[in-house]
Design a protein around this motif. Structure first.
Motif: not given
Length: 400
Positions: A50-56, A338-340, A344-348
């Motif tokens: 999860y954490a690495e997905q949100k970071e990338l 908090r699910h993805v 996440f990010g500008v393309h959510q």
């Protein structure tokens, strides 16, 4: 050697159709990033944590541009910059330029204003279910019409054409079709939307497609760009939500204790929380978010090289035990916000407020008005969409 790498996407266990593939869960337990082999023979980094997905997903050197070298194309997807879904396969600033043209129609405030109309649509369809024969296929009679009617109303698309755009939409999101078949379906939808844009240019109305057409008049979009944007909004606006309505209903029927919580509660906060948990648990976007690195990136003790493909497996991120306690259990009382599932990010996902509202109305109304709703066949006879870019079921026979 690429032949020693595990293959992506994996195969779900027949006994656990709601869970990610066991082989990919095994990778998640080993490391937050793993190299995988794609079905076209290429390789990519599978990001399972999860954490690495949100970071990338929010990293400035990670691209969504499908035309860049190294982008991990889904199986049999043609690399065409004029694809009908090019809006979501671009980077800023062009992505932002196009997205801002329509995002005002999907704000929480605008969507909440649509809730009474959506409630009427759902109630009318439930009336039809109760008055009709049983068993009935819930996909055809309910799950697909709800978001189709909603997106048609929002865009200004005639619902009378729903059989045409649903059939072609399903070709676009189905995995086991040829590039030529997918391109032909996209072309038919683009031509159809182009005709509607022409009509809106001549006779503007109070709908989203008329607003898009106004951008053509203002010189901000070509007519072809407007048609492609319309295809994206039409396909994404009904296909994903329809699958989530059906798959979520099936999951609830298989978890009667959780369904009882939903039926017993009339608290909007409980219903909203239930929707978030179902989104976390099910993940109809089950092929991950595909990206490509533009520069070398150090993360989780690994080096992602410029040009390396990345796949953010949101179904695995949403089952990360570091973030969600007991992640393989469906628990409508847990806080899953908090699910993805929407990225996440500008393309959510642009349409996530609309999807949430539709699901809240749909689940609450269906199970309140038909409290004895039950599966009319065995689980192992349900045809799941293992062959689709969007996960769900082709049919859902129910009775009451």
């Amino acid at each position: 050697m690429t032949e020693t790498l595990p293959e992506f996407p994996g195969v779900r266990a027949a006994s656990c159709p709601f869970d990610p593939p066991p082989a990919l869960r095994a990778l998640q337990k080993g490391a937050p990033l793993s190299r995988v082999r794609l079905r076209d023979g290429g390789t990519a980094w599978l990001v399972t944590a999860y954490a690495e997905q949100k970071e990338l997903l929010s990293h400035p050197q990670v691209s969504s541009d499908i035309t860049r070298p190294g982008y991990p194309l889904p199986a049999q997807t043609p690399k065409r910059p004029d694809s009908p879904v090019s809006f979501i396969l671009m980077d800023d600033p062009e992505h932002h330029r196009l997205r801002r043209m329509v995002q005002g129609s999907f704000t929480v405030r605008r969507v909440e204003g649509m809730r009474p109309a959506v409630q009427r649509i759902v109630d009318d369809l439930v009336d039809g279910l109760l008055a009709g024969p049983k068993p009935v296929d819930l996909v055809e009679a309910f799950a697909l019409p709800v978001p189709s009617l909603v997106i048609c109303e929002l865009l200004g698309v005639p619902y009378a054409d729903h059989a045409f755009f649903q059939e072609n939409s399903q070709v676009i999101v189905k995995r086991n079709v040829t590039p030529e078949e997918r391109a032909a379906a996209g072309g038919r939808l683009t031509d159809y939307l182009d005709g509607l844009v022409a009509d809106k240019l001549a006779r503007p109305r109070d709908d989203l497609l008329s607003k898009v057409a106004a951008r053509v008049t203002a010189g901000e979009l070509s007519r072809q760009e407007a048609a492609r944007m319309g295809v994206l909004l039409l396909v994404a606006g009904h296909e994903t939500t329809a699958n989530m309505i059906a798959l979520g209903t099936l999951a609830l029927l298989q978890h009667p204790g959780q369904l009882a919580l939903l039926r017993a509660g009339d608290d909007p906060a409980l219903v909203a929380g239930a929707v978030e948990e179902l989104l976390r648990y099910l993940n109809i976007t089950h092929r991950g978010r595909h990206r490509v690195a533009l520069a070398d990136i150090e993360i989780a003790g690994r080096t992602i090289r410029a040009g390396d493909g990345l796949i953010m497996a949101n179904d695995l991120g949403n089952r990360d035990p570091e973030v969600f306690p007991d992640p393989d259990t469906l628990d409508l009382r847990c806080d899953a916000r908090r699910h993805v599932a929407f990225g996440f990010g500008v393309h959510q996902c642009l349409g996530q407020p609309l999807a949430r509202m539709e699901l809240q109305v749909t689940y609450a109304t269906l199970h309140r008005r038909i409290p004895t709703l039950a599966l009319a066949t065995d689980l192992d006879r349900i045809p799941f969409k293992h062959d689709g870019q969007v996960y769900g079921v082709y049919e859902l026979p129910v009775t009451w």
